[in-house]
Design a protein around this motif. Sequence first.
Motif, PDB file in Angstrom:
ATOM      1  N   ILE A 218     -36.970 -53.710 -51.641  1.00 56.86           N
ATOM      2  CA  ILE A 218     -38.037 -52.653 -50.286  1.00 56.86           C
ATOM      3  C   ILE A 218     -38.800 -53.518 -49.719  1.00 56.86           C
ATOM      4  O   ILE A 218     -39.071 -54.690 -49.984  1.00 56.86           O
ATOM      5  N   VAL A 219     -37.986 -53.581 -47.708  1.00 51.39           N
ATOM      6  CA  VAL A 219     -38.743 -54.229 -46.547  1.00 51.39           C
ATOM      7  C   VAL A 219     -39.841 -53.277 -45.994  1.00 51.39           C
ATOM      8  O   VAL A 219     -39.231 -52.368 -45.210  1.00 51.39           O
ATOM      9  N   PRO A 220     -40.608 -53.665 -46.106  1.00 50.51           N
ATOM     10  CA  PRO A 220     -41.720 -53.092 -45.390  1.00 50.51           C
ATOM     11  C   PRO A 220     -41.652 -53.250 -43.686  1.00 50.51           C
ATOM     12  O   PRO A 220     -41.644 -54.896 -43.630  1.00 50.51           O
ATOM     13  N   VAL A 221     -42.011 -52.793 -42.655  1.00 44.81           N
ATOM     14  CA  VAL A 221     -41.055 -53.126 -41.172  1.00 44.81           C
ATOM     15  C   VAL A 221     -42.375 -52.598 -40.592  1.00 44.81           C
ATOM     16  O   VAL A 221     -42.767 -51.576 -40.597  1.00 44.81           O
ATOM     17  N   SER A 222     -42.735 -53.542 -39.399  1.00 44.79           N
ATOM     18  CA  SER A 222     -44.101 -53.220 -38.958  1.00 44.79           C
ATOM     19  C   SER A 222     -43.603 -53.409 -37.159  1.00 44.79           C
ATOM     20  O   SER A 222     -42.486 -54.169 -36.863  1.00 44.79           O
ATOM     21  N   ILE A 223     -44.116 -51.629 -37.068  1.00 44.25           N
ATOM     22  CA  ILE A 223     -43.439 -51.185 -36.031  1.00 44.25           C
ATOM     23  C   ILE A 223     -44.528 -51.127 -34.615  1.00 44.25           C
ATOM     24  O   ILE A 223     -45.425 -50.975 -34.774  1.00 44.25           O
ATOM     25  N   SER A 224     -44.213 -52.067 -34.022  1.00 42.81           N
ATOM     26  CA  SER A 224     -45.487 -52.247 -32.559  1.00 42.81           C
ATOM     27  C   SER A 224     -45.545 -52.311 -30.787  1.00 42.81           C
ATOM     28  O   SER A 224     -44.450 -52.945 -31.198  1.00 42.81           O
ATOM     29  N   TYR A 225     -45.871 -51.674 -30.646  1.00 48.18           N
ATOM     30  CA  TYR A 225     -45.617 -50.965 -29.150  1.00 48.18           C
ATOM     31  C   TYR A 225     -46.754 -51.241 -28.350  1.00 48.18           C
ATOM     32  O   TYR A 225     -48.168 -50.427 -28.810  1.00 48.18           O
ATOM     33  N   GLU A 226     -47.000 -52.190 -27.581  1.00 39.14           N
ATOM     34  CA  GLU A 226     -48.113 -52.275 -26.462  1.00 39.14           C
ATOM     35  C   GLU A 226     -48.510 -51.435 -26.032  1.00 39.14           C
ATOM     36  O   GLU A 226     -49.634 -50.346 -25.599  1.00 39.14           O
ATOM     37  N   GLY A 261     -40.844 -40.379 -25.100  1.00 38.15           N
ATOM     38  CA  GLY A 261     -40.674 -41.650 -26.198  1.00 38.15           C
ATOM     39  C   GLY A 261     -40.368 -42.181 -25.221  1.00 38.15           C
ATOM     40  O   GLY A 261     -40.268 -43.805 -26.126  1.00 38.15           O
ATOM     41  N   VAL A 262     -38.555 -41.932 -26.105  1.00 35.19           N
ATOM     42  CA  VAL A 262     -37.305 -42.802 -25.379  1.00 35.19           C
ATOM     43  C   VAL A 262     -37.762 -43.530 -23.431  1.00 35.19           C
ATOM     44  O   VAL A 262     -37.470 -44.494 -23.392  1.00 35.19           O
ATOM     45  N   LEU A 263     -37.811 -42.498 -22.771  1.00 36.63           N
ATOM     46  CA  LEU A 263     -38.745 -43.056 -21.251  1.00 36.63           C
ATOM     47  C   LEU A 263     -39.187 -43.412 -21.142  1.00 36.63           C
ATOM     48  O   LEU A 263     -39.195 -43.873 -19.930  1.00 36.63           O
ATOM     49  N   GLY A 264     -40.133 -42.518 -21.714  1.00 31.67           N
ATOM     50  CA  GLY A 264     -41.759 -43.955 -20.762  1.00 31.67           C
ATOM     51  C   GLY A 264     -42.246 -45.160 -21.252  1.00 31.67           C
ATOM     52  O   GLY A 264     -41.480 -46.229 -22.285  1.00 31.67           O
ATOM     53  N   GLN A 265     -43.165 -45.899 -19.887  1.00 33.31           N
ATOM     54  CA  GLN A 265     -42.725 -46.634 -20.376  1.00 33.31           C
ATOM     55  C   GLN A 265     -43.491 -48.155 -21.616  1.00 33.31           C
ATOM     56  O   GLN A 265     -44.896 -47.105 -21.867  1.00 33.31           O
ATOM     57  N   LYS A 266     -43.300 -49.061 -22.185  1.00 32.54           N
ATOM     58  CA  LYS A 266     -43.964 -49.241 -23.548  1.00 32.54           C
ATOM     59  C   LYS A 266     -44.944 -50.459 -23.114  1.00 32.54           C
ATOM     60  O   LYS A 266     -45.095 -50.951 -24.133  1.00 32.54           O
ATOM     61  N   LYS A 267     -44.335 -51.337 -22.478  1.00 27.44           N
ATOM     62  CA  LYS A 267     -44.110 -52.843 -21.974  1.00 27.44           C
ATOM     63  C   LYS A 267     -43.613 -53.441 -23.009  1.00 27.44           C
ATOM     64  O   LYS A 267     -42.466 -53.603 -22.688  1.00 27.44           O
ATOM     65  N   ARG A 268     -44.291 -53.776 -24.053  1.00 29.61           N
ATOM     66  CA  ARG A 268     -43.578 -54.706 -24.687  1.00 29.61           C
ATOM     67  C   ARG A 268     -44.094 -54.597 -26.074  1.00 29.61           C
ATOM     68  O   ARG A 268     -44.330 -53.201 -26.547  1.00 29.61           O
ATOM     69  N   ILE A 269     -42.600 -54.349 -27.249  1.00 31.10           N
ATOM     70  CA  ILE A 269     -42.020 -54.176 -28.584  1.00 31.10           C
ATOM     71  C   ILE A 269     -41.505 -55.063 -29.544  1.00 31.10           C
ATOM     72  O   ILE A 269     -41.075 -55.837 -28.884  1.00 31.10           O
ATOM     73  N   HIS A 270     -42.750 -55.213 -30.326  1.00 29.36           N
ATOM     74  CA  HIS A 270     -42.311 -56.135 -31.438  1.00 29.36           C
ATOM     75  C   HIS A 270     -41.891 -55.288 -32.496  1.00 29.36           C
ATOM     76  O   HIS A 270     -42.830 -54.636 -33.477  1.00 29.36           O
ATOM     77  N   LEU A 271     -40.580 -56.317 -33.469  1.00 24.65           N
ATOM     78  CA  LEU A 271     -40.772 -55.691 -34.268  1.00 24.65           C
ATOM     79  C   LEU A 271     -40.844 -56.781 -35.926  1.00 24.65           C
ATOM     80  O   LEU A 271     -39.621 -57.864 -35.751  1.00 24.65           O
ATOM     81  N   HIS A 272     -41.152 -57.003 -36.883  1.00 27.62           N
ATOM     82  CA  HIS A 272     -41.035 -57.801 -37.985  1.00 27.62           C
ATOM     83  C   HIS A 272     -40.493 -56.928 -39.403  1.00 27.62           C
ATOM     84  O   HIS A 272     -41.031 -55.936 -39.904  1.00 27.62           O
ATOM     85  N   ALA A 273     -40.113 -58.005 -40.099  1.00 21.40           N
ATOM     86  CA  ALA A 273     -39.337 -57.505 -41.488  1.00 21.40           C
ATOM     87  C   ALA A 273     -39.689 -58.008 -42.341  1.00 21.40           C
ATOM     88  O   ALA A 273     -39.991 -59.555 -42.286  1.00 21.40           O
ATOM     89  N   GLY A 274     -40.528 -57.551 -43.163  1.00 18.17           N
ATOM     90  CA  GLY A 274     -41.284 -57.962 -43.984  1.00 18.17           C
ATOM     91  C   GLY A 274     -40.864 -58.906 -45.030  1.00 18.17           C
ATOM     92  O   GLY A 274     -39.856 -58.460 -45.352  1.00 18.17           O
ATOM     93  N   GLU A 275     -41.321 -59.407 -46.557  1.00 16.84           N
ATOM     94  CA  GLU A 275     -40.335 -59.745 -47.478  1.00 16.84           C
ATOM     95  C   GLU A 275     -40.830 -58.719 -48.362  1.00 16.84           C
ATOM     96  O   GLU A 275     -40.902 -57.805 -47.995  1.00 16.84           O
ATOM     97  N   VAL A 276     -38.633 -59.032 -48.571  1.00 15.48           N
ATOM     98  CA  VAL A 276     -39.205 -57.627 -50.100  1.00 15.48           C
ATOM     99  C   VAL A 276     -39.946 -57.693 -50.884  1.00 15.48           C
ATOM    100  O   VAL A 276     -40.986 -58.756 -51.288  1.00 15.48           O
ATOM    101  N   LEU A 277     -40.210 -56.727 -51.302  1.00 14.07           N
ATOM    102  CA  LEU A 277     -41.457 -56.311 -52.402  1.00 14.07           C
ATOM    103  C   LEU A 277     -40.940 -56.592 -53.762  1.00 14.07           C
ATOM    104  O   LEU A 277     -39.648 -56.016 -54.145  1.00 14.07           O
TER     105      LEU A 277
END
Length: 378
Positions: A218-226, A261-277
């Motif tokens: 399992i890899v927890p992933v953090s998805i962050s939209y500004e 969600g697809v076309l609207g403005q999101k400014k910045r996006i970041h994805l982080h792949a965490g450590e494998v549990l």
Amino acid sequence: MNQFDAIRSYYDNEVNDALKTIADHPMMNSLMQFTFPESKECFWLEEFKKINTVHDFQHQFISKTIRQILKESCEDFTTSGFEKLDKNTSYLYISNHRDIVLDTCLLNLALMDSGCIMTSSAIGDNLVKKDFLQKIAKLNRNFLVRRGLPVRSQLESSTLLSQYICKLLKEDNRSVWIAQKEGRTKDGDDRTNPGVLKMLALNADKEPLYSFFKKLKIVPVSISYELDPTDVLKMPQLIAQSKNEKYIKADNEDFTSILQGVLGQKKRIHLHAGEVLDHELDLLPASQNKNQQLQSIAKIIDHSILKNYKLWPSQFIAKDLLEGKISSSSKYTEEEKNFFLSRLESRIDKSDTALKNNFLLMYAKPLLNMTASPKPNY
């Protein structure tokens, strides 16, 4: 008939025929015009004839669509953590869920760019009722999660889903993405539903849970939209919930959310792949029963997602506005605050206190959770 035929994505030998059936669909035409604005229709119709695998479709078309979406609706898209993954290993990615379409597409784009194994991804069958949408989903290696079933049918469906996910991971060496809970997080409160883990564990037989989940990698992933382009669309359901009222979706509400969600403005996006549990699971107390262990694993996933969640000025501004303070003012500029206030005023009636607070809390919640969620201690 294969036992997974009702939920699986397309096999490679089905791709070309499936693509032919939707190649001249008006929605495909719109999608391709968006992706290749400088090209004529005959270009992609001819290219479709050469597509014979899911890999081809994702690399030659879907990835370019996602890059075009980012170009049109995002100032910057960044990732981290993916460099630590083994490029030949399949993982079970469990992430917070904010956007119906983009969450999994952005993850796959990050995996593609990192040279890692891309995912098969879960999608609710309620979102792909139209034939065109279901075929596009299956061409993009989505598998179906059946919604709204009676209790007995739900157990059968969950068992099949668990078997399919384990087959993908263990036999096919295919990574898998699932959200940490059913549906998007509409209030910003990202929490893993132990029921998702319980579904996966239906395939554990008598194997200890810590051992079973370690094998899933399992890899927890953090998805962050500004900015969340669907923030105002989520308000009616949040207000209904705050009043303990039943919320009934409007016709085409999901489709409207997908487009926004697809076309609207999101400014910045970041994805982080965490450590494998891994070693964290060894710490689960033997005295815990199965349900307690599932809750503990959910907390471990939550901690990783929150710890690695990228905080934007919008989170700090919303927190200060919600609390009537300026304690986080060092985290944003006056220009950023004014932009957020202008956005707030343009999207909701600020005289409606409940609506305003729900809107602000949606943005502030990841920050509030991060400061209030200690590392699990067993």
